[in-house]
Design a protein around this motif. Sequence first.
Motif, mmCIF file in Angstrom:
data_model
loop_
_atom_site.group_PDB
_atom_site.id
_atom_site.type_symbol
_atom_site.label_atom_id
_atom_site.label_comp_id
_atom_site.label_asym_id
_atom_site.label_seq_id
_atom_site.Cartn_x
_atom_site.Cartn_y
_atom_site.Cartn_z
ATOM 1 N N TYR A 113 -13.032 33.587 9.081
ATOM 2 C CA TYR A 113 -12.213 32.547 8.451
ATOM 3 C C TYR A 113 -10.738 32.905 8.547
ATOM 4 O O TYR A 113 -10.370 34.057 8.785
ATOM 5 N N PRO A 132 -5.928 28.627 5.083
ATOM 6 C CA PRO A 132 -5.668 27.268 5.589
ATOM 7 C C PRO A 132 -4.211 26.865 5.711
ATOM 8 O O PRO A 132 -3.933 25.781 6.240
ATOM 9 N N LYS A 191 -11.386 22.817 -7.310
ATOM 10 C CA LYS A 191 -10.554 22.822 -6.097
ATOM 11 C C LYS A 191 -9.325 23.648 -6.433
ATOM 12 O O LYS A 191 -9.192 24.176 -7.524
ATOM 13 N N THR A 209 -10.924 16.232 6.795
ATOM 14 C CA THR A 209 -12.040 17.117 6.452
ATOM 15 C C THR A 209 -12.718 17.558 7.749
ATOM 16 O O THR A 209 -12.737 16.825 8.740
ATOM 17 N N ARG A 252 -18.211 21.793 4.221
ATOM 18 C CA ARG A 252 -17.122 20.838 4.434
ATOM 19 C C ARG A 252 -15.853 21.354 3.743
ATOM 20 O O ARG A 252 -15.873 21.785 2.585
ATOM 21 N N TYR A 253 -14.740 21.255 4.468
ATOM 22 C CA TYR A 253 -13.432 21.686 3.958
ATOM 23 C C TYR A 253 -12.480 20.504 4.010
ATOM 24 O O TYR A 253 -12.381 19.804 5.026
ATOM 25 N N PHE A 262 -6.843 21.631 -1.526
ATOM 26 C CA PHE A 262 -7.874 22.292 -0.733
ATOM 27 C C PHE A 262 -9.177 22.314 -1.521
ATOM 28 O O PHE A 262 -9.217 22.752 -2.670
ATOM 29 N N ILE A 266 -13.754 22.626 -1.232
ATOM 30 C CA ILE A 266 -14.965 23.036 -0.514
ATOM 31 C C ILE A 266 -16.145 22.240 -1.070
ATOM 32 O O ILE A 266 -16.316 22.149 -2.289
ATOM 33 N N PRO A 270 -12.783 27.591 -4.877
ATOM 34 C CA PRO A 270 -12.401 28.212 -3.598
ATOM 35 C C PRO A 270 -11.545 29.474 -3.670
ATOM 36 O O PRO A 270 -11.345 30.132 -2.655
ATOM 37 N N THR A 274 -22.420 27.282 -1.522
ATOM 38 C CA THR A 274 -22.419 25.836 -1.304
ATOM 39 C C THR A 274 -23.836 25.288 -1.162
ATOM 40 O O THR A 274 -24.191 24.269 -1.780
#
Length: 292
Positions: free
Chosen positions: A88, A91, A108, A152, A160-161, A203, A205, A223, A243
Amino acid sequence: MEIMRSGHVGRWAAIAGALLLTGACTQATGLAGVSAQSPSTAPATGTPQVTATIPTPSPSVEHQAAEQPPEGEDPVKVPPPKLSKYTYTFPVKGCQTTYQRKLLVLPKTTIWAGQGCAFVAPIGGVVDEVNVKNKWRPSTDAGADREGRFVTIIGDDGVRYLGGHLDSVADGVKPGVRVTAGQLLGRVGRSGNARDTGPNLYFAISWKTGPSFWWVRRGMVEPWDYLDAWQSGNRTLSPREETLALRGKLGETPRCTVQCSSKKVANDDRPEPQTGDDDTPGVVTIGPSPTP
């Protein structure tokens, strides 16, 4: 003549004797009663006086070693343990950031960054939804529009982000397009209900759902632990297991429970003035993507 000669001899004898006696007395007492013994000679006593100087002991080798530890070699850098097969990236790229690490309203986070900073894909995957038009109005505050412009993706990990409040969406980013980790998706801005705040990235998830279940994409998994790891710790820490576990518990399309209703539109309500690319057609679209 003999008598005179005898008298002289006796007188000389008397003088010589006096001289001998005077020399003996001088050796014994000195002049004026002062001892003739040398003053540098210490008087003899019964117990001799001894003056001893104790030397300061020098530190032993062991003592010196205790005070001065040996110099060690440079530490060996050990990479963090690999926690998943996924890699990862944070972001927001190329800018200083701060972000919330606690639950406020939704699970979030708000990543504060400068206007126009790069929002990048946190993992390789496929673009799922894109909204290039800022449709949010304070008079209605519709939940589906709160993120303004957003993108997304469904990551290779099946998660999913969402990145919202964007100022713009990057060229070529549309549903079904394959992206790599760190690829530009958009620019940080203040669209949606961030209009009256500083620029930031919304942001979130979650997992893949249809567009009518907008509350799911707004965030289901906290997150910040993952952001901490990706930014300065272990880039292989994955939200996949958390998740999938939550989706199994709540179902793929749980009902909305937070910020679900919109405001009633007044009769004289008028659309908010649009700027930039807000006048171009823009819809939330769904592209093909794998499910978690």
